[in-house]
Scaffold this motif. Structure first.
Motif, PDB file in Angstrom:
ATOM      1  N   LEU A  65      53.656 -58.210  11.414  1.00  0.00           N
ATOM      2  CA  LEU A  65      54.979 -58.768  11.704  1.00  0.00           C
ATOM      3  C   LEU A  65      55.022 -60.257  11.394  1.00  0.00           C
ATOM      4  O   LEU A  65      55.986 -60.755  10.798  1.00  0.00           O
ATOM      5  CB  LEU A  65      55.345 -58.549  13.178  1.00  0.00           C
ATOM      6  N   VAL A  66      53.974 -60.960  11.795  1.00  0.00           N
ATOM      7  CA  VAL A  66      53.934 -62.404  11.575  1.00  0.00           C
ATOM      8  C   VAL A  66      53.821 -62.713  10.085  1.00  0.00           C
ATOM      9  O   VAL A  66      54.572 -63.529   9.543  1.00  0.00           O
ATOM     10  CB  VAL A  66      52.751 -63.027  12.361  1.00  0.00           C
ATOM     11  N   ASP A  67      52.883 -62.053   9.391  1.00  0.00           N
ATOM     12  CA  ASP A  67      52.635 -62.349   7.985  1.00  0.00           C
ATOM     13  C   ASP A  67      53.784 -61.938   7.062  1.00  0.00           C
ATOM     14  O   ASP A  67      54.019 -62.571   6.039  1.00  0.00           O
ATOM     15  CB  ASP A  67      51.342 -61.671   7.509  1.00  0.00           C
ATOM     16  N   SER A  68      54.495 -60.872   7.420  1.00  0.00           N
ATOM     17  CA  SER A  68      55.591 -60.405   6.569  1.00  0.00           C
ATOM     18  C   SER A  68      56.869 -61.206   6.761  1.00  0.00           C
ATOM     19  O   SER A  68      57.803 -61.074   5.986  1.00  0.00           O
ATOM     20  CB  SER A  68      55.868 -58.927   6.839  1.00  0.00           C
ATOM     21  N   GLY A  69      56.920 -62.021   7.797  1.00  0.00           N
ATOM     22  CA  GLY A  69      58.100 -62.833   8.041  1.00  0.00           C
ATOM     23  C   GLY A  69      59.159 -62.148   8.880  1.00  0.00           C
ATOM     24  O   GLY A  69      60.238 -62.693   9.076  1.00  0.00           O
ATOM     25  N   VAL A  70      58.854 -60.951   9.389  1.00  0.00           N
ATOM     26  CA  VAL A  70      59.823 -60.239  10.220  1.00  0.00           C
ATOM     27  C   VAL A  70      60.137 -61.043  11.472  1.00  0.00           C
ATOM     28  O   VAL A  70      61.284 -61.138  11.897  1.00  0.00           O
ATOM     29  CB  VAL A  70      59.297 -58.826  10.584  1.00  0.00           C
ATOM     30  N   GLY A  71      59.106 -61.652  12.044  1.00  0.00           N
ATOM     31  CA  GLY A  71      59.311 -62.464  13.240  1.00  0.00           C
ATOM     32  C   GLY A  71      60.262 -63.615  12.981  1.00  0.00           C
ATOM     33  O   GLY A  71      61.123 -63.921  13.803  1.00  0.00           O
ATOM     34  N   LYS A  72      60.118 -64.246  11.823  1.00  0.00           N
ATOM     35  CA  LYS A  72      60.989 -65.360  11.462  1.00  0.00           C
ATOM     36  C   LYS A  72      62.430 -64.888  11.296  1.00  0.00           C
ATOM     37  O   LYS A  72      63.367 -65.533  11.750  1.00  0.00           O
ATOM     38  CB  LYS A  72      60.484 -66.014  10.183  1.00  0.00           C
ATOM     39  N   VAL A  73      62.608 -63.728  10.672  1.00  0.00           N
ATOM     40  CA  VAL A  73      63.954 -63.170  10.469  1.00  0.00           C
ATOM     41  C   VAL A  73      64.599 -62.853  11.821  1.00  0.00           C
ATOM     42  O   VAL A  73      65.771 -63.168  12.046  1.00  0.00           O
ATOM     43  CB  VAL A  73      63.898 -61.913   9.576  1.00  0.00           C
ATOM     44  N   ILE A  74      63.830 -62.238  12.711  1.00  0.00           N
ATOM     45  CA  ILE A  74      64.354 -61.909  14.048  1.00  0.00           C
ATOM     46  C   ILE A  74      64.728 -63.192  14.782  1.00  0.00           C
ATOM     47  O   ILE A  74      65.782 -63.279  15.413  1.00  0.00           O
ATOM     48  CB  ILE A  74      63.339 -61.085  14.853  1.00  0.00           C
ATOM     49  N   GLY A  75      63.868 -64.192  14.696  1.00  0.00           N
ATOM     50  CA  GLY A  75      64.137 -65.468  15.355  1.00  0.00           C
ATOM     51  C   GLY A  75      65.391 -66.138  14.836  1.00  0.00           C
ATOM     52  O   GLY A  75      66.202 -66.659  15.600  1.00  0.00           O
ATOM     53  N   GLU A  76      65.582 -66.119  13.513  1.00  0.00           N
ATOM     54  CA  GLU A  76      66.779 -66.729  12.924  1.00  0.00           C
ATOM     55  C   GLU A  76      68.037 -65.960  13.308  1.00  0.00           C
ATOM     56  O   GLU A  76      69.075 -66.550  13.590  1.00  0.00           O
ATOM     57  CB  GLU A  76      66.631 -66.807  11.405  1.00  0.00           C
ATOM     58  N   ALA A  77      67.946 -64.626  13.319  1.00  0.00           N
ATOM     59  CA  ALA A  77      69.100 -63.818  13.725  1.00  0.00           C
ATOM     60  C   ALA A  77      69.430 -64.058  15.191  1.00  0.00           C
ATOM     61  O   ALA A  77      70.607 -64.097  15.572  1.00  0.00           O
ATOM     62  CB  ALA A  77      68.818 -62.340  13.482  1.00  0.00           C
ATOM     63  N   ALA A  78      68.406 -64.239  15.995  1.00  0.00           N
ATOM     64  CA  ALA A  78      68.608 -64.457  17.428  1.00  0.00           C
ATOM     65  C   ALA A  78      69.291 -65.791  17.686  1.00  0.00           C
ATOM     66  O   ALA A  78      70.132 -65.911  18.585  1.00  0.00           O
ATOM     67  CB  ALA A  78      67.274 -64.403  18.158  1.00  0.00           C
ATOM     68  N   GLN A  79      68.937 -66.802  16.892  1.00  0.00           N
ATOM     69  CA  GLN A  79      69.556 -68.117  17.078  1.00  0.00           C
ATOM     70  C   GLN A  79      71.049 -68.079  16.790  1.00  0.00           C
ATOM     71  O   GLN A  79      71.818 -68.799  17.405  1.00  0.00           O
ATOM     72  CB  GLN A  79      68.868 -69.156  16.198  1.00  0.00           C
ATOM     73  N   GLY A  80      71.472 -67.225  15.865  1.00  0.00           N
ATOM     74  CA  GLY A  80      72.882 -67.135  15.517  1.00  0.00           C
ATOM     75  C   GLY A  80      73.688 -66.236  16.451  1.00  0.00           C
ATOM     76  O   GLY A  80      74.904 -66.260  16.435  1.00  0.00           O
ATOM     77  N   ALA A  81      73.014 -65.452  17.261  1.00  0.00           N
ATOM     78  CA  ALA A  81      73.703 -64.524  18.169  1.00  0.00           C
ATOM     79  C   ALA A  81      74.157 -65.255  19.432  1.00  0.00           C
ATOM     80  O   ALA A  81      73.566 -66.235  19.849  1.00  0.00           O
ATOM     81  CB  ALA A  81      72.769 -63.382  18.545  1.00  0.00           C
ATOM     82  N   ASN A  82      75.211 -64.767  20.006  1.00  0.00           N
ATOM     83  CA  ASN A  82      75.703 -65.315  21.269  1.00  0.00           C
ATOM     84  C   ASN A  82      75.133 -64.541  22.449  1.00  0.00           C
ATOM     85  O   ASN A  82      75.875 -64.040  23.280  1.00  0.00           O
ATOM     86  CB  ASN A  82      77.234 -65.288  21.309  1.00  0.00           C
ATOM     87  N   VAL A  83      73.830 -64.458  22.496  1.00  0.00           N
ATOM     88  CA  VAL A  83      73.141 -63.741  23.565  1.00  0.00           C
ATOM     89  C   VAL A  83      72.305 -64.753  24.329  1.00  0.00           C
ATOM     90  O   VAL A  83      71.624 -65.582  23.714  1.00  0.00           O
ATOM     91  CB  VAL A  83      72.231 -62.627  22.978  1.00  0.00           C
ATOM     92  N   PRO A  84      72.342 -64.730  25.659  1.00  0.00           N
ATOM     93  CA  PRO A  84      71.516 -65.667  26.425  1.00  0.00           C
ATOM     94  C   PRO A  84      70.036 -65.532  26.053  1.00  0.00           C
ATOM     95  O   PRO A  84      69.549 -64.438  25.754  1.00  0.00           O
ATOM     96  CB  PRO A  84      71.756 -65.248  27.881  1.00  0.00           C
ATOM     97  N   VAL A  85      69.333 -66.642  26.083  1.00  0.00           N
ATOM     98  CA  VAL A  85      67.936 -66.682  25.658  1.00  0.00           C
ATOM     99  C   VAL A  85      67.080 -65.727  26.486  1.00  0.00           C
ATOM    100  O   VAL A  85      66.202 -65.059  25.942  1.00  0.00           O
ATOM    101  CB  VAL A  85      67.401 -68.132  25.739  1.00  0.00           C
ATOM    102  N   LEU A  86      67.336 -65.645  27.785  1.00  0.00           N
ATOM    103  CA  LEU A  86      66.535 -64.754  28.631  1.00  0.00           C
ATOM    104  C   LEU A  86      66.720 -63.295  28.222  1.00  0.00           C
ATOM    105  O   LEU A  86      65.749 -62.537  28.144  1.00  0.00           O
ATOM    106  CB  LEU A  86      66.895 -64.933  30.106  1.00  0.00           C
ATOM    107  N   VAL A  87      67.938 -62.916  27.954  1.00  0.00           N
ATOM    108  CA  VAL A  87      68.219 -61.544  27.519  1.00  0.00           C
ATOM    109  C   VAL A  87      67.563 -61.288  26.167  1.00  0.00           C
ATOM    110  O   VAL A  87      66.954 -60.236  25.946  1.00  0.00           O
ATOM    111  CB  VAL A  87      69.746 -61.281  27.454  1.00  0.00           C
ATOM    112  N   LEU A  88      67.665 -62.258  25.292  1.00  0.00           N
ATOM    113  CA  LEU A  88      67.079 -62.123  23.958  1.00  0.00           C
ATOM    114  C   LEU A  88      65.561 -61.972  24.027  1.00  0.00           C
ATOM    115  O   LEU A  88      64.988 -61.114  23.356  1.00  0.00           O
ATOM    116  CB  LEU A  88      67.452 -63.344  23.128  1.00  0.00           C
ATOM    117  N   GLY A  89      64.921 -62.799  24.836  1.00  0.00           N
ATOM    118  CA  GLY A  89      63.462 -62.699  24.989  1.00  0.00           C
ATOM    119  C   GLY A  89      63.048 -61.339  25.512  1.00  0.00           C
ATOM    120  O   GLY A  89      62.087 -60.731  25.017  1.00  0.00           O
ATOM    121  N   TRP A  90      63.780 -60.844  26.499  1.00  0.00           N
ATOM    122  CA  TRP A  90      63.477 -59.527  27.065  1.00  0.00           C
ATOM    123  C   TRP A  90      63.684 -58.429  26.023  1.00  0.00           C
ATOM    124  O   TRP A  90      62.849 -57.552  25.864  1.00  0.00           O
ATOM    125  CB  TRP A  90      64.342 -59.274  28.301  1.00  0.00           C
ATOM    126  N   LEU A  91      64.798 -58.493  25.298  1.00  0.00           N
ATOM    127  CA  LEU A  91      65.090 -57.474  24.283  1.00  0.00           C
ATOM    128  C   LEU A  91      64.072 -57.473  23.141  1.00  0.00           C
ATOM    129  O   LEU A  91      63.671 -56.409  22.661  1.00  0.00           O
ATOM    130  CB  LEU A  91      66.501 -57.659  23.726  1.00  0.00           C
TER     131      LEU A  91
END
Length: 188
Positions: A65-91
């Protein structure tokens, strides 16, 4: 090139030293000879081999996940979402837990993915994010989880019985813990 001190300071070396010390202090104290200690070590490996493979595969998946960049993509998508950080971390932790089965992999991967989101948080909210990720990493233990197999074998249950009891209990613990984190988030 790593120095000798860097190599000696790794967790693997610490575990190796612990095993060697235990072999001599506990094995010898119990009156075991060299052959008996060797036999005990050899006999203890086959029962845990499958569990070690499952945990190792989970760690490999995390690195993929780390090497393929999936984590980075998820992180970037999460930053653009209007979801609270706590909910996002849990999800994120729940999703990785369900995909890999490993709570350790879910915790480490979700923490790495959520780290950029925690940059502007207060120390109290960073602590709550850690708790939310930890709660998410417990969600629904299943057949890819070494703990699932430990519980199944030690309690003599079938796979179905383990899912109906252990896995459901883990999901309840995760959700209740997350609700408590959210309630703390309202107070802090």
């Amino acid at each position: 090139m790593r120095t000798a001190f860097e190599v000696l300071g790794t967790p693997l070396i610490a575990l190796l030293i612990g095993v060697i010390v235990a072999m001599f202090t506990l094995g010898r104290a119990a009156g075991f000879g060299r052959a008996r200690i060797s036999s005990a070590i050899a006999d203890s490996l086959p029962p845990i081999a499958g569990i070690l493979l499952i945990v190792g595969a989970g760690g490999g998946f995390k690195q993929t996940l780390v090497d393929s960049g999936v984590g980075k993509v998820i992180g970037e998508a999460a930053q653009g979402a209007n979801v609270p950080v706590l909910v996002l971390g849990w999800l994120i932790a729940v999703g990785i837990r369900l995909a890999t089965g490993s709570a350790t992999v879910a915790t480490i991967s979700a923490a790495g993915i959520a780290a950029p989101l925690a940059a502007g948080l207060s120390p109290a909210h960073v602590a709550l994010l850690v708790l939310a990720i930890g709660a998410g990493s417990l969600f629904f233990s299943h057949v890819n989880d070494a703990g699932f197999w430990l519980v199944k074998e030690y309690l003599g249950m079938s796979v179905g019985e383990t899912i109906r009891s252990w896995s459901v209990m883990e999901a309840i613990i995760s959700v209740v813990s997350f609700c408590c984190v959210l309630l703390l988030g309202l107070v802090v």
